[in-house]
Design a protein around this motif. Structure first.
Motif, PDB file in Angstrom:
ATOM      1  N   LYS A  79       0.904  -1.322   0.014  1.00 24.92           N
ATOM      2  CA  LYS A  79       0.232  -0.035  -0.009  1.00 24.92           C
ATOM      3  C   LYS A  79       0.930   1.329   0.022  1.00 24.92           C
ATOM      4  CE  LYS A  79      -1.678   2.180   3.285  1.00 24.92           C
ATOM      5  NZ  LYS A  79      -2.127   2.807   4.584  1.00 24.92           N
ATOM      6  N   ALA A  80       0.804   2.359  -0.957  1.00 15.00           N
ATOM      7  CA  ALA A  80       1.531   3.393  -0.890  1.00 15.00           C
ATOM      8  C   ALA A  80       0.615   4.378  -0.620  1.00 15.00           C
ATOM      9  CB  ALA A  80       1.602   3.763  -2.674  1.00 15.00           C
ATOM     10  N   ALA A  81      -0.627   4.618  -0.539  1.00 20.77           N
ATOM     11  CA  ALA A  81      -1.413   5.611   0.129  1.00 20.77           C
ATOM     12  C   ALA A  81      -2.857   5.135   0.088  1.00 20.77           C
ATOM     13  CB  ALA A  81      -1.424   7.027  -0.717  1.00 20.77           C
ATOM     14  N   ALA A  82      -3.594   5.739   0.891  1.00 26.07           N
ATOM     15  CA  ALA A  82      -5.127   5.872   1.285  1.00 26.07           C
ATOM     16  C   ALA A  82      -5.598   7.075   1.205  1.00 26.07           C
ATOM     17  CB  ALA A  82      -5.691   4.903   2.135  1.00 26.07           C
ATOM     18  N   ILE A  83      -6.634   7.430   0.437  1.00 22.73           N
ATOM     19  CA  ILE A  83      -7.178   8.698   0.217  1.00 22.73           C
ATOM     20  C   ILE A  83      -8.463   9.026   0.643  1.00 22.73           C
ATOM     21  CG2 ILE A  83      -7.532  10.997  -0.968  1.00 22.73           C
ATOM     22  CD1 ILE A  83      -5.133   9.491  -2.952  1.00 22.73           C
ATOM     23  N   SER A  84      -8.882   9.757   1.561  1.00 22.06           N
ATOM     24  CA  SER A  84     -10.446   9.738   1.950  1.00 22.06           C
ATOM     25  C   SER A  84     -10.523  11.331   2.124  1.00 22.06           C
ATOM     26  CB  SER A  84     -10.697   9.118   3.407  1.00 22.06           C
ATOM     27  OG  SER A  84      -9.945   9.676   4.556  1.00 22.06           O
ATOM     28  N   VAL A  85     -11.851  11.676   2.395  1.00 22.02           N
ATOM     29  CA  VAL A  85     -12.325  13.033   2.359  1.00 22.02           C
ATOM     30  C   VAL A  85     -13.012  13.391   3.705  1.00 22.02           C
ATOM     31  CG1 VAL A  85     -13.895  14.748   1.284  1.00 22.02           C
ATOM     32  CG2 VAL A  85     -12.938  12.856  -0.153  1.00 22.02           C
ATOM     33  N   GLY A  86     -12.672  14.431   4.243  1.00 21.33           N
ATOM     34  CA  GLY A  86     -12.965  14.869   5.774  1.00 21.33           C
ATOM     35  C   GLY A  86     -14.386  15.085   5.633  1.00 21.33           C
ATOM     36  N   ALA A  87     -15.183  14.573   6.914  1.00 23.26           N
ATOM     37  CA  ALA A  87     -16.660  14.576   6.831  1.00 23.26           C
ATOM     38  C   ALA A  87     -17.147  16.027   6.734  1.00 23.26           C
ATOM     39  CB  ALA A  87     -17.080  13.825   8.085  1.00 23.26           C
ATOM     40  N   ARG A  88     -16.366  16.931   7.626  1.00 23.39           N
ATOM     41  CA  ARG A  88     -17.005  18.339   7.638  1.00 23.39           C
ATOM     42  C   ARG A  88     -16.140  19.374   6.688  1.00 23.39           C
ATOM     43  NH1 ARG A  88     -16.882  18.839  14.255  1.00 23.39           N
ATOM     44  NH2 ARG A  88     -17.923  16.693  14.627  1.00 23.39           N
ATOM     45  N   SER A  89     -14.925  19.162   6.755  1.00 19.95           N
ATOM     46  CA  SER A  89     -13.993  20.060   5.915  1.00 19.95           C
ATOM     47  C   SER A  89     -14.060  19.962   4.457  1.00 19.95           C
ATOM     48  CB  SER A  89     -12.653  20.052   6.441  1.00 19.95           C
ATOM     49  OG  SER A  89     -12.000  18.717   6.162  1.00 19.95           O
ATOM     50  N   GLY A  90     -14.186  18.694   3.903  1.00 18.24           N
ATOM     51  CA  GLY A  90     -14.197  18.199   2.668  1.00 18.24           C
ATOM     52  C   GLY A  90     -12.638  18.171   2.221  1.00 18.24           C
ATOM     53  N   CYS A  91     -11.855  18.601   2.892  1.00 16.63           N
ATOM     54  CA  CYS A  91     -10.329  18.324   2.584  1.00 16.63           C
ATOM     55  C   CYS A  91      -9.999  16.910   2.379  1.00 16.63           C
ATOM     56  CB  CYS A  91      -9.334  18.658   3.843  1.00 16.63           C
ATOM     57  SG  CYS A  91      -9.577  20.504   4.193  1.00 16.63           S
ATOM     58  N   TYR A  92      -8.842  16.592   1.585  1.00 12.75           N
ATOM     59  CA  TYR A  92      -8.478  15.527   1.356  1.00 12.75           C
ATOM     60  C   TYR A  92      -7.439  15.001   2.489  1.00 12.75           C
ATOM     61  CZ  TYR A  92     -10.077  16.002  -3.295  1.00 12.75           C
ATOM     62  OH  TYR A  92     -11.175  16.145  -4.417  1.00 12.75           O
ATOM     63  N   PHE A  93      -7.563  13.687   3.020  1.00 17.92           N
ATOM     64  CA  PHE A  93      -6.568  12.771   4.041  1.00 17.92           C
ATOM     65  C   PHE A  93      -5.861  12.059   3.024  1.00 17.92           C
ATOM     66  CE2 PHE A  93     -10.262  14.624   6.577  1.00 17.92           C
ATOM     67  CZ  PHE A  93      -9.433  15.332   7.625  1.00 17.92           C
ATOM     68  N   VAL A  94      -4.803  12.249   3.197  1.00 24.97           N
ATOM     69  CA  VAL A  94      -3.799  11.289   2.303  1.00 24.97           C
ATOM     70  C   VAL A  94      -2.854  10.486   3.391  1.00 24.97           C
ATOM     71  CG1 VAL A  94      -1.878  10.979   0.701  1.00 24.97           C
ATOM     72  CG2 VAL A  94      -3.628  12.775   0.648  1.00 24.97           C
ATOM     73  N   GLU A  95      -3.082   9.279   3.581  1.00 22.14           N
ATOM     74  CA  GLU A  95      -2.549   8.270   4.683  1.00 22.14           C
ATOM     75  C   GLU A  95      -1.521   7.379   3.875  1.00 22.14           C
ATOM     76  OE1 GLU A  95      -3.492   4.930   7.909  1.00 22.14           O
ATOM     77  OE2 GLU A  95      -5.092   5.427   6.421  1.00 22.14           O
ATOM     78  N   LEU A  96      -0.362   7.854   4.588  1.00 23.82           N
ATOM     79  CA  LEU A  96       0.726   7.126   3.973  1.00 23.82           C
ATOM     80  C   LEU A  96       1.247   5.962   4.691  1.00 23.82           C
ATOM     81  CD1 LEU A  96       2.906  10.102   3.158  1.00 23.82           C
ATOM     82  CD2 LEU A  96       1.683   8.738   1.365  1.00 23.82           C
ATOM     83  N   PRO A  97       1.857   4.850   4.494  1.00 22.74           N
ATOM     84  CA  PRO A  97       2.169   3.881   5.331  1.00 22.74           C
ATOM     85  C   PRO A  97       3.184   4.344   6.256  1.00 22.74           C
ATOM     86  CG  PRO A  97       2.735   3.356   3.146  1.00 22.74           C
ATOM     87  CD  PRO A  97       2.255   4.650   3.239  1.00 22.74           C
ATOM     88  N   TYR A  98       3.077   3.998   7.508  1.00 24.83           N
ATOM     89  CA  TYR A  98       3.970   4.469   8.660  1.00 24.83           C
ATOM     90  C   TYR A  98       5.197   3.642   8.722  1.00 24.83           C
ATOM     91  CZ  TYR A  98       6.112   5.893  13.099  1.00 24.83           C
ATOM     92  OH  TYR A  98       6.846   6.418  13.885  1.00 24.83           O
TER      93      TYR A  98
END
Length: 132
Positions: A79-98
């Protein structure tokens, strides 16, 4: 507040309505367009379909949904990244492997403005090292 696993880590989120689900899906579609245009192999991208929550709004009977997630994998299958959208802000959350010490990043989650799906694609290709 509910939590769900976007990738290997946990992102905090709230269940969303069907209307919000349509907005999140449209936002992730914009990112997908930019990822494909930037040369990231579309076969490495998997959209995790939104699933229904076991709860329903009492007043309206409307079902709630877990937010959709766009996952990107490297050619080797990790997994290189997982992208989701903030429920209130609408911003993109890009989760990288730790990985401790990896690129000097202590926080594996990057927040990118909702107005810039193109920056999500360039960030993923640059930081996660995913290419065509």
């Amino acid at each position: 507040m509910a939590t769900y696993a976007a990738g290997d880590g946990l992102l905090h989120c709230q269940a969303i309505t069907g209307e919000a689900l349509a907005g999140h899906t449209a936002a992730l579609d914009q990112v997908l367009t930019h990822l494909t245009a930037s040369g990231i192999n579309a076969q490495l991208i998997m959209r995790e379909a939104a699933t229904r929550c076991p709860i329903m709004l009492y007043a309206t009977g409307e079902r709630l949904w877990h937010p959709p997630v766009l996952k990107i994998y490297a050619n080797a299958g990790w997994k290189a990244a997982a992208i989701s959208v903030g429920a209130r802000s609408g911003c993109y959350f890009v989760e990288l492997p730790y990985t401790p010490g990896w690129s000097g990043r202590d926080n594996p989650i990057e927040i990118i403005s909702a107005n810039h799906p193109d920056r999500v694609a360039s960030f993923v290709s640059r930081v996660a090292g995913v290419s065509a």
